[in-house]
Write a protein that holds these residues in place. Sequence first.
Motif, PDB file in Angstrom:
ATOM      1  N   VAL A 198       3.867   6.056  -5.542  1.00  0.00           N
ATOM      2  CA  VAL A 198       3.703   6.319  -6.976  1.00  0.00           C
ATOM      3  C   VAL A 198       2.629   7.374  -7.210  1.00  0.00           C
ATOM      4  N   VAL A 199       1.491   7.220  -6.498  1.00  0.00           N
ATOM      5  CA  VAL A 199       0.394   8.184  -6.657  1.00  0.00           C
ATOM      6  C   VAL A 199       0.824   9.574  -6.204  1.00  0.00           C
ATOM      7  N   ALA A 200       1.548   9.662  -5.087  1.00  0.00           N
ATOM      8  CA  ALA A 200       2.010  10.954  -4.581  1.00  0.00           C
ATOM      9  C   ALA A 200       2.959  11.626  -5.568  1.00  0.00           C
ATOM     10  N   ALA A 201       3.806  10.838  -6.210  1.00  0.00           N
ATOM     11  CA  ALA A 201       4.728  11.404  -7.199  1.00  0.00           C
ATOM     12  C   ALA A 201       3.981  11.958  -8.406  1.00  0.00           C
ATOM     13  N   LEU A 202       2.833  11.372  -8.712  1.00  0.00           N
ATOM     14  CA  LEU A 202       2.035  11.833  -9.853  1.00  0.00           C
ATOM     15  C   LEU A 202       1.125  13.000  -9.497  1.00  0.00           C
ATOM     16  N   HIS A 203       1.009  13.332  -8.208  1.00  0.00           N
ATOM     17  CA  HIS A 203       0.161  14.433  -7.756  1.00  0.00           C
ATOM     18  C   HIS A 203       0.954  15.366  -6.840  1.00  0.00           C
ATOM     19  N   PRO A 204       1.953  16.058  -7.378  1.00  0.00           N
ATOM     20  CA  PRO A 204       2.808  16.910  -6.537  1.00  0.00           C
ATOM     21  C   PRO A 204       2.080  18.104  -5.926  1.00  0.00           C
ATOM     22  N   LEU A 205       0.942  18.491  -6.486  1.00  0.00           N
ATOM     23  CA  LEU A 205       0.220  19.657  -5.982  1.00  0.00           C
ATOM     24  C   LEU A 205      -0.786  19.302  -4.884  1.00  0.00           C
ATOM     25  N   ALA A 206      -0.929  18.019  -4.584  1.00  0.00           N
ATOM     26  CA  ALA A 206      -1.878  17.613  -3.532  1.00  0.00           C
ATOM     27  C   ALA A 206      -1.447  18.189  -2.192  1.00  0.00           C
ATOM     28  N   ASP A 207      -2.422  18.667  -1.438  1.00  0.00           N
ATOM     29  CA  ASP A 207      -2.146  19.300  -0.143  1.00  0.00           C
ATOM     30  C   ASP A 207      -3.053  18.676   0.912  1.00  0.00           C
ATOM     31  N   PRO A 208      -2.665  17.528   1.466  1.00  0.00           N
ATOM     32  CA  PRO A 208      -3.539  16.848   2.443  1.00  0.00           C
ATOM     33  C   PRO A 208      -3.657  17.628   3.742  1.00  0.00           C
ATOM     34  N   THR A 209      -4.870  17.629   4.283  1.00  0.00           N
ATOM     35  CA  THR A 209      -5.126  18.301   5.563  1.00  0.00           C
ATOM     36  C   THR A 209      -5.803  17.308   6.504  1.00  0.00           C
ATOM     37  N   ALA A 214       0.832  -1.205   0.000  1.00  0.00           N
ATOM     38  CA  ALA A 214       0.000   0.000   0.000  1.00  0.00           C
ATOM     39  C   ALA A 214       0.865   1.253   0.000  1.00  0.00           C
ATOM     40  N   LEU A 215       1.948   1.238   0.784  1.00  0.00           N
ATOM     41  CA  LEU A 215       2.861   2.387   0.825  1.00  0.00           C
ATOM     42  C   LEU A 215       3.546   2.581  -0.521  1.00  0.00           C
ATOM     43  N   TYR A 274      -8.094  15.805  -5.021  1.00  0.00           N
ATOM     44  CA  TYR A 274      -7.294  14.714  -5.590  1.00  0.00           C
ATOM     45  C   TYR A 274      -7.780  13.394  -4.987  1.00  0.00           C
ATOM     46  N   PRO A 275      -8.880  12.855  -5.500  1.00  0.00           N
ATOM     47  CA  PRO A 275      -9.516  11.694  -4.861  1.00  0.00           C
ATOM     48  C   PRO A 275      -8.652  10.436  -4.822  1.00  0.00           C
ATOM     49  N   ILE A 276      -7.885  10.172  -5.888  1.00  0.00           N
ATOM     50  CA  ILE A 276      -7.041   8.975  -5.882  1.00  0.00           C
ATOM     51  C   ILE A 276      -5.948   9.114  -4.829  1.00  0.00           C
ATOM     52  N   TYR A 277      -5.361  10.290  -4.744  1.00  0.00           N
ATOM     53  CA  TYR A 277      -4.345  10.561  -3.724  1.00  0.00           C
ATOM     54  C   TYR A 277      -4.939  10.379  -2.328  1.00  0.00           C
ATOM     55  N   ALA A 278      -6.106  10.966  -2.098  1.00  0.00           N
ATOM     56  CA  ALA A 278      -6.735  10.882  -0.777  1.00  0.00           C
ATOM     57  C   ALA A 278      -7.095   9.446  -0.425  1.00  0.00           C
ATOM     58  N   ALA A 279      -7.590   8.705  -1.403  1.00  0.00           N
ATOM     59  CA  ALA A 279      -7.993   7.326  -1.146  1.00  0.00           C
ATOM     60  C   ALA A 279      -6.804   6.448  -0.779  1.00  0.00           C
ATOM     61  N   THR A 280      -5.729   6.528  -1.555  1.00  0.00           N
ATOM     62  CA  THR A 280      -4.563   5.694  -1.268  1.00  0.00           C
ATOM     63  C   THR A 280      -3.881   6.115   0.035  1.00  0.00           C
ATOM     64  N   ALA A 281      -3.895   7.416   0.339  1.00  0.00           N
ATOM     65  CA  ALA A 281      -3.331   7.878   1.613  1.00  0.00           C
ATOM     66  C   ALA A 281      -4.153   7.346   2.778  1.00  0.00           C
ATOM     67  N   ALA A 282      -5.467   7.383   2.647  1.00  0.00           N
ATOM     68  CA  ALA A 282      -6.336   6.883   3.711  1.00  0.00           C
ATOM     69  C   ALA A 282      -6.136   5.386   3.933  1.00  0.00           C
ATOM     70  N   VAL A 283      -5.929   4.640   2.848  1.00  0.00           N
ATOM     71  CA  VAL A 283      -5.678   3.208   2.972  1.00  0.00           C
ATOM     72  C   VAL A 283      -4.403   2.952   3.769  1.00  0.00           C
ATOM     73  N   CYS A 284      -3.349   3.720   3.479  1.00  0.00           N
ATOM     74  CA  CYS A 284      -2.079   3.556   4.200  1.00  0.00           C
ATOM     75  C   CYS A 284      -2.236   3.860   5.690  1.00  0.00           C
TER      76      CYS A 284
END
Length: 293
Positions: free
Chosen positions: A51-62, A45-46, A181-191
Amino acid sequence: MLWIVLTIAAAPLQVARNALQRGLMAEAGPWGATLVRFLFGLPFALAIFAVVAALHPLADPTPTARFWVSVSAGALGQVLATAALLVAMRRSGFAVATFMQQASLPLAAIMGLVVFGDQLGTQAWAGVALTTVGLVILSWPGRAAARGALIGSAMGLASGAAFAVALNGYRQAGLALEPNYPIYAATAAVCVAQALQTLGLGAYLAVTRPQSLVAVARAWRSSLGAGFFGAAASACWFSALALAPAGMVRAVGVIEAPIAAAAGRRLFQERLTLRQALAGAATATGVILTALG
């Protein structure tokens, strides 16, 4: 149409993970087999998230309080659901338990209506009703039903209810973390969820059932396979959900049921009765109606 490919890929991956986990039940027990999904799935999962984080450099998780509450509720619900599902698969059969797990969608829809104000249309309510009928028939004891089969039915329904909690929890966690960034948020939540699950369940077993941890370590090859299939399935599910409405994805995902029936027959020499097959078909149809409604 990539979401269709991802959803179809997720179904056999999930069935493979369930089959490997069930194989660990004899030695590790339901809680040890449940831990396998999270402990051995976390590294994969990590890696996927990296990989997803590298493809979404502008994502800003809160990570707000809403995120932590939601992801914790989802993590706990998934742990309970997985353990209940494994017990149901052992007592009622691999395919029957998978059909019963489909109760998660109607229950999640009802929970969404009551807790979050999500609205259901007439077709969706018809799907809920049909699914309920199918599940009642599936779980209704026959004249010669053993006590173990009755426990399996109860555990299958409990698994669906717990998965409904997990589904709503993860949905709310993703919306709270990074809605743009739903894919980023989803994979982060899974981790985050798998880390919480690994630490919490691992600590519980270390204190109460250390022999389960030993059994998991001995079966590391099967455990690693279950972790990989679980992480891959989650990645496919959540990516599909980011590309298409949840109802459409869940409707296509019902193909998991016949795959599980085929796997149960081939791997565990299980055969569905005519009543179980018809009830399973009604359950699957109800899930589709609810999803598309």
